[in-house]
Design a protein around this motif. Structure first.
Motif, PDB file in Angstrom:
ATOM      1  N   GLY A  72       0.815  -1.218   0.000  1.00  0.00           N
ATOM      2  CA  GLY A  72       0.000   0.000   0.000  1.00  0.00           C
ATOM      3  C   GLY A  72       0.845   1.262   0.000  1.00  0.00           C
ATOM      4  O   GLY A  72       0.553   2.228  -0.711  1.00  0.00           O
ATOM      5  N   THR A  73       1.922   1.258   0.790  1.00  0.00           N
ATOM      6  CA  THR A  73       2.795   2.433   0.861  1.00  0.00           C
ATOM      7  C   THR A  73       3.518   2.650  -0.462  1.00  0.00           C
ATOM      8  O   THR A  73       3.645   3.785  -0.932  1.00  0.00           O
ATOM      9  CB  THR A  73       3.814   2.274   2.009  1.00  0.00           C
ATOM     10  OG1 THR A  73       3.099   2.102   3.234  1.00  0.00           O
ATOM     11  CG2 THR A  73       4.728   3.489   2.120  1.00  0.00           C
TER      12      THR A  73
ATOM     13  N   ALA B  51       3.246   5.862  -2.830  1.00  0.00           N
ATOM     14  CA  ALA B  51       4.469   6.601  -3.158  1.00  0.00           C
ATOM     15  C   ALA B  51       4.652   6.716  -4.670  1.00  0.00           C
ATOM     16  O   ALA B  51       5.119   7.737  -5.173  1.00  0.00           O
ATOM     17  CB  ALA B  51       5.676   5.916  -2.527  1.00  0.00           C
ATOM     18  N   ARG B  52       4.274   5.683  -5.388  1.00  0.00           N
ATOM     19  CA  ARG B  52       4.441   5.670  -6.840  1.00  0.00           C
ATOM     20  C   ARG B  52       3.615   6.767  -7.520  1.00  0.00           C
ATOM     21  O   ARG B  52       3.987   7.282  -8.564  1.00  0.00           O
ATOM     22  CB  ARG B  52       4.017   4.298  -7.362  1.00  0.00           C
ATOM     23  CG  ARG B  52       4.147   4.078  -8.815  1.00  0.00           C
ATOM     24  CD  ARG B  52       5.523   3.724  -9.229  1.00  0.00           C
ATOM     25  NE  ARG B  52       6.017   2.583  -8.511  1.00  0.00           N
ATOM     26  CZ  ARG B  52       6.924   1.767  -8.980  1.00  0.00           C
ATOM     27  NH1 ARG B  52       7.414   1.954 -10.181  1.00  0.00           N
ATOM     28  NH2 ARG B  52       7.381   0.761  -8.270  1.00  0.00           N
TER      29      ARG B  52
ATOM     30  N   ALA C 229       6.646  -4.824  -7.683  1.00  0.00           N
ATOM     31  CA  ALA C 229       5.900  -5.413  -8.802  1.00  0.00           C
ATOM     32  C   ALA C 229       4.442  -4.963  -8.792  1.00  0.00           C
ATOM     33  O   ALA C 229       3.901  -4.546  -9.821  1.00  0.00           O
ATOM     34  CB  ALA C 229       5.993  -6.938  -8.743  1.00  0.00           C
ATOM     35  N   VAL C 230       3.805  -5.018  -7.617  1.00  0.00           N
ATOM     36  CA  VAL C 230       2.388  -4.640  -7.532  1.00  0.00           C
ATOM     37  C   VAL C 230       2.225  -3.147  -7.811  1.00  0.00           C
ATOM     38  O   VAL C 230       1.348  -2.732  -8.585  1.00  0.00           O
ATOM     39  CB  VAL C 230       1.798  -5.018  -6.156  1.00  0.00           C
ATOM     40  CG1 VAL C 230       0.384  -4.467  -6.010  1.00  0.00           C
ATOM     41  CG2 VAL C 230       1.806  -6.525  -5.961  1.00  0.00           C
TER      42      VAL C 230
ATOM     43  N   VAL D 159       0.124  -1.247 -10.833  1.00  0.00           N
ATOM     44  CA  VAL D 159      -0.908  -0.230 -10.559  1.00  0.00           C
ATOM     45  C   VAL D 159      -0.563   1.064 -11.269  1.00  0.00           C
ATOM     46  O   VAL D 159      -1.415   1.685 -11.918  1.00  0.00           O
ATOM     47  CB  VAL D 159      -1.070  -0.014  -9.039  1.00  0.00           C
ATOM     48  CG1 VAL D 159      -1.950   1.198  -8.748  1.00  0.00           C
ATOM     49  CG2 VAL D 159      -1.642  -1.260  -8.376  1.00  0.00           C
ATOM     50  N   TRP D 160       0.698   1.498 -11.177  1.00  0.00           N
ATOM     51  CA  TRP D 160       1.122   2.742 -11.819  1.00  0.00           C
ATOM     52  C   TRP D 160       0.949   2.661 -13.338  1.00  0.00           C
ATOM     53  O   TRP D 160       0.447   3.599 -13.970  1.00  0.00           O
ATOM     54  CB  TRP D 160       2.583   3.056 -11.483  1.00  0.00           C
ATOM     55  CG  TRP D 160       3.105   4.236 -12.234  1.00  0.00           C
ATOM     56  CD1 TRP D 160       2.935   5.557 -11.929  1.00  0.00           C
ATOM     57  CD2 TRP D 160       3.848   4.204 -13.459  1.00  0.00           C
ATOM     58  NE1 TRP D 160       3.532   6.342 -12.888  1.00  0.00           N
ATOM     59  CE2 TRP D 160       4.093   5.545 -13.825  1.00  0.00           C
ATOM     60  CE3 TRP D 160       4.322   3.186 -14.271  1.00  0.00           C
ATOM     61  CZ2 TRP D 160       4.809   5.882 -14.978  1.00  0.00           C
ATOM     62  CZ3 TRP D 160       5.030   3.518 -15.420  1.00  0.00           C
ATOM     63  CH2 TRP D 160       5.274   4.864 -15.760  1.00  0.00           C
ATOM     64  N   ALA D 161       1.375   1.542 -13.929  1.00  0.00           N
ATOM     65  CA  ALA D 161       1.258   1.397 -15.382  1.00  0.00           C
ATOM     66  C   ALA D 161      -0.209   1.398 -15.813  1.00  0.00           C
ATOM     67  O   ALA D 161      -0.577   2.037 -16.797  1.00  0.00           O
ATOM     68  CB  ALA D 161       1.955   0.111 -15.847  1.00  0.00           C
ATOM     69  N   ALA D 162      -1.069   0.702 -15.054  1.00  0.00           N
ATOM     70  CA  ALA D 162      -2.500   0.680 -15.379  1.00  0.00           C
ATOM     71  C   ALA D 162      -3.098   2.082 -15.256  1.00  0.00           C
ATOM     72  O   ALA D 162      -3.878   2.515 -16.120  1.00  0.00           O
ATOM     73  CB  ALA D 162      -3.235  -0.291 -14.459  1.00  0.00           C
TER      74      ALA D 162
END
Length: 198
Positions: free
Chosen positions: A109-110, A114-115, A144-145, A149-152
């Protein structure tokens, strides 16, 4: 001029540049990796011969996670000098402690949070790499997660704006403005303020 820009955007080198930028922006947060990915997505949607969005999504996620892991290993090797510098700066040391605790208790989650905040990826990586209690495997999972999320999020933002506006440059400008605004709002959110003590 327009045809030259279109030719540049359709070049495989453009996509290589996007992926290299995403990989390296953990070291240099000023690199416009998210912006370049949004531009690539908008171009792909507005042009039939563009790169499939799934490839941009997967490439962005892999490049992002790769950069995180390389940086983590490099910073972990030089932990001693970093820790000594932080100890001399009380406010930075307090923020470092809060973020370290957040990474220990809620790694994924953090790292996702942060991303999405400007320079947050770099800060989370540096704090995580200097924490002996945060294992490489746990960091890899969080990376990885959060990269997925960032790419999506980034590809989705580019796609949404490409669908809303018929003109590519309007889609790009609106997408970049939205990404910047969301990042700034998150940076001033309660969660960010709790981590920084601002």
């Amino acid at each position: 001029m327009v045809s030259e820009i279109a030719q540049l955007l359709s070049s495989p080198w453009m996509y290589a540049l996007v992926m290299v930028s995403i990989t390296l922006d953990v070291f240099l947060p000023v690199l416009p990796s998210g912006s370049l990915l949004i531009v690539a997505v908008v171009y792909s949607v507005h042009n039939d011969g563009g790169t499939p969005l799934v490839l941009l999504f997967l490439g962005g996620a892999v490049a992002s996670s790769l950069g995180d892991n390389v940086a983590f290993r490099l910073v972990r090797r030089g932990t001693g000098p970093v820790e000594r510098r932080l100890a001399k700066m009380p406010r930075v040391s307090r923020v470092n402690g809060r973020l370290r605790n957040a990474l220990r208790s809620r790694t994924i989650g953090t790292m996702i949070f942060a991303r999405l905040v400007p320079t947050g990826r770099t800060v989370a990586m540096a704090v995580g790499a200097t924490d002996p209690e945060l294992t490489l495997n746990r960091y890899r999972l969080g990376s990885a997660v959060s990269a997925l999320v960032w790419a999506a999020y980034t590809v989705g933002l580019g796609y949404l704006n490409a669908m809303l506006f018929d003109t590519a440059w309007v889609s790009v400008v609106t997408g970049l403005a939205a990404a910047t605004a969301i990042g700034l709002v998150l940076a001033r959110s309660r969660r960010a303020l709790a981590l920084t003590g601002s």
